[in-house]
Design an enzyme around this catalytic site. Structure first.
Site, PDB file in Angstrom:
ATOM      1  N   SER A   1       0.837  -1.251  -0.027  1.00  0.00           N
ATOM      2  CA  SER A   1      -0.076   0.174  -0.020  1.00  0.00           C
ATOM      3  C   SER A   1       0.875   1.294   0.029  1.00  0.00           C
ATOM      4  CB  SER A   1      -0.727   0.022   1.387  1.00  0.00           C
ATOM      5  OG  SER A   1      -0.140   0.262   2.394  1.00  0.00           O
ATOM      6  N   LYS A   2       0.240   2.251  -0.144  1.00  0.00           N
ATOM      7  CA  LYS A   2       0.822   3.841  -0.327  1.00  0.00           C
ATOM      8  C   LYS A   2       1.488   3.972   1.166  1.00  0.00           C
ATOM      9  CE  LYS A   2       0.116   8.695  -0.834  1.00  0.00           C
ATOM     10  NZ  LYS A   2       0.716   9.081   0.596  1.00  0.00           N
ATOM     11  N   ARG A   3       0.860   3.388   2.367  1.00  0.00           N
ATOM     12  CA  ARG A   3       1.201   3.604   3.586  1.00  0.00           C
ATOM     13  C   ARG A   3       2.685   3.074   3.878  1.00  0.00           C
ATOM     14  NH1 ARG A   3      -2.974   1.931   5.916  1.00  0.00           N
ATOM     15  NH2 ARG A   3      -3.863   3.955   6.042  1.00  0.00           N
TER      16      ARG A   3
END
Length: 504
Positions: free
Chosen positions: A261-263
């Site tokens: 994910s972007k996180r």
């Protein structure tokens, strides 16, 4: 065999994840390998989630990667339009066909009524499923008298059209990656096909468009696997031949625990999108981080597929020739940010010094230096094996352009002795007397001087590097001084001796 026709069909609801780019790449490789057609279709039926700029971002990302559609919004084609919202008039007629055949029905349940049913089911520890076991008790054209549900339509009462999933039937289908799959309809719900806002859902629009565009293979992410039974049933209900399906493995976090994910990228400092995303919550892009598109494509190609050999570096042409669905993995592929850098390093070091010098020149000019391209080529040759990105060349070469302002204190403590200043001034004289100031001539002269005087080579050269560079880093010392020149070398020795001499 019918012509291979595949599509990449993203929704413009935000930046394109590298998992999406990989899906596009595999479709592209499969099409080209089989002399087929690669289509870019924008699926924008979920109007509430559309993000301005996302459609253009998708197209620019694919262009940067060299994944060029044969048919699409820009390219055109006889199966257009290729933006789903421009095809909206088509979908209602196909929803009506299913209703007329008894394969779908009108449902007038309000969101509040459905939410109440979900809450009641959860209190009992159950999951609410709108399907054959309960549809006869709800507010729809299956349970209501014909006169009543038709009156609802005449009064323009809000409704959706739901698929009428059979009660207890095993659905058999095949996936090119997963093999044979069996799902019982009792576990499936009556999905909404047409929404109350007059727009089709993904499920209906996707099936209709794939059929009308004569898609032969649907190659998409694993997250769509739960939808496959419904899609197979829709093809059956329409009486159409279904395409072949292949569901690609997930891209996993670097630790292998969950979807990338972007996180994860924010936390660990690497991009998860091909290009910089400038809207709302901005995000890094591989292009802006300095990756070559060829390296990026090479990297994602091997995240879920392997050629069956030890080879890791591939051109697009080689990927096309070698690609096969049979060698796509079933299990998720762990993303390794360090391996991504390794790929870029491989592509960087195989570029010519001239290519890299032209790329690096902008970094040099931005810092106020204007150098001859031949000089930059020489500089590149000294450090290209040490860097993964062009932007890192400055970090490895800044001392070529400017004398150090400070000197590493740890190196001073270790290497600077009471006699060091005198030795370096003597070295300055040796270098100052040379008529030719090349790497070979300077090295020969210094080595001869050290040998004649029986000095300690390490003591001389470590201190020499300190006054020229400011630290214990950089390529071969005689390459460095040859590049900066005789006069600059003498000045740096004088400066280093003066500054460090005052510190000790």
């Amino acid at each position: 065999m019918l012509q291979v026709r595949v599509r990449f069909a993203p929704s413009p609801t935000g930046p394109l994840h590298i998992g999406g780019v990989r899906t596009a790449l595999y479709n592209y490789l499969f099409a080209k390998k089989n002399n087929g057609v690669f289509i870019l279709r924008i699926e924008d039926t979920d109007q509430a989630r559309l993000v301005e700029g996302a459609e253009e971002y998708i197209m620019e990302s694919l262009k940067w990667c060299g994944i060029i559609p044969d048919e699409g919004i820009i390219e055109g084609g006889k199966y257009g339009p290729y933006r789903q919202s421009d095809r909206n008039r088509l979908f209602r007629q196909y929803a009506d066909i299913l209703v007329e055949k008894g394969e779908a029905y009108y449902a007038f349940d309000t969101p509040e009524q459905l939410e109440k049913l979900r809450t009641e089911s959860e209190k009992k520890g159950n999951t609410f499923i709108y399907n054959a076991s309960i549809r006869g008790k709800l507010n729809n054209s299956v349970s209501l008298p014909e006169s009543e549900w038709k009156a609802n339509l005449e009064k323009n009462k809000p409704y959706v059209i739901r698929y009428k999933m059979p009660l207890n039937e095993d659905i058999h289908f095949d996936d090119l990656v997963r093999g044979h799959i069996v799902v019982n309809t009792g576990t499936l719900d009556d999905k909404v096909l047409f929404k109350s806002d007059g727009m089709p859902t993904y499920h209906l629009a996707n099936i209709v468009d794939d059929h009308l565009m004569e898609i032969s293979h649907v190659i998409r992410g694993e997250e769509w696997l739960p939808s496959l039974p419904l899609h197979v049933m829709l093809y059956r209900s329409f009486g159409w031949e279904a395409p072949l399906f292949a569901h690609l493995p997930l891209l996993l976090k670097p630790d292998g625990k969950g979807k990338l994910s972007k996180r994860d990228g924010d936390r660990m400092g690497f991009p998860v999108f091909p290009l910089y995303w400038p809207y709302d919550e901005t995000a890094k892009g591989y292009r802006e981080e300095g990756y070559y598109p060829e390296a990026f494509v090479n990297m994602i190609a091997l995240l879920g597929w392997n050629p069956g050999t030890e080879q890791e570096i591939f051109s697009m042409e080689e990927l096309i020739n070698l690609f096969s669905i049979e060698r796509v993995h079933k299990s998720g592929s762990r993303f390794d940010p360090e391996k991504a850098k390794w790929f870029n390093h491989q592509y960087l070091k195989h570029r010519t010094n001239n290519q890299l010098a032209l790329e690096f020149r902008d970094f040099v000019r931005a810092r106020g230096y204007h150098m001859d391209i031949i000089e930059l080529e020489t500089l590149i040759s000294l450090v290209k094996e040490r860097v993964s990105f062009v932007k890192e060349i400055w970090q490895e070469t800044d001392f070529f352009f400017k004398a150090p302002e400070t000197y590493d204190q740890e190196v001073i403590k270790k290497r600077w002795k009471p006699e060091t200043s005198e030795l370096l001034l003597e070295l300055k004289s040796v270098l100052g007397n040379l008529e030719v100031f090349s790497p070979l001539s300077t090295e020969q002269a210094v080595k001869a001087w050290i040998e004649e005087k029986r000095y300690n080579t390490g003591a001389i050269m470590n201190a020499f590097r300190l006054v020229i560079v400011g630290e214990s880093r950089g390529p071969h010392m005689f390459d460095i001084i040859s590049w900066i020149g005789q006069e600059e070398t003498r000045k740096r020795i004088d400066k280093g001796v003066s500054v460090i001499g005052k510190q000790i």
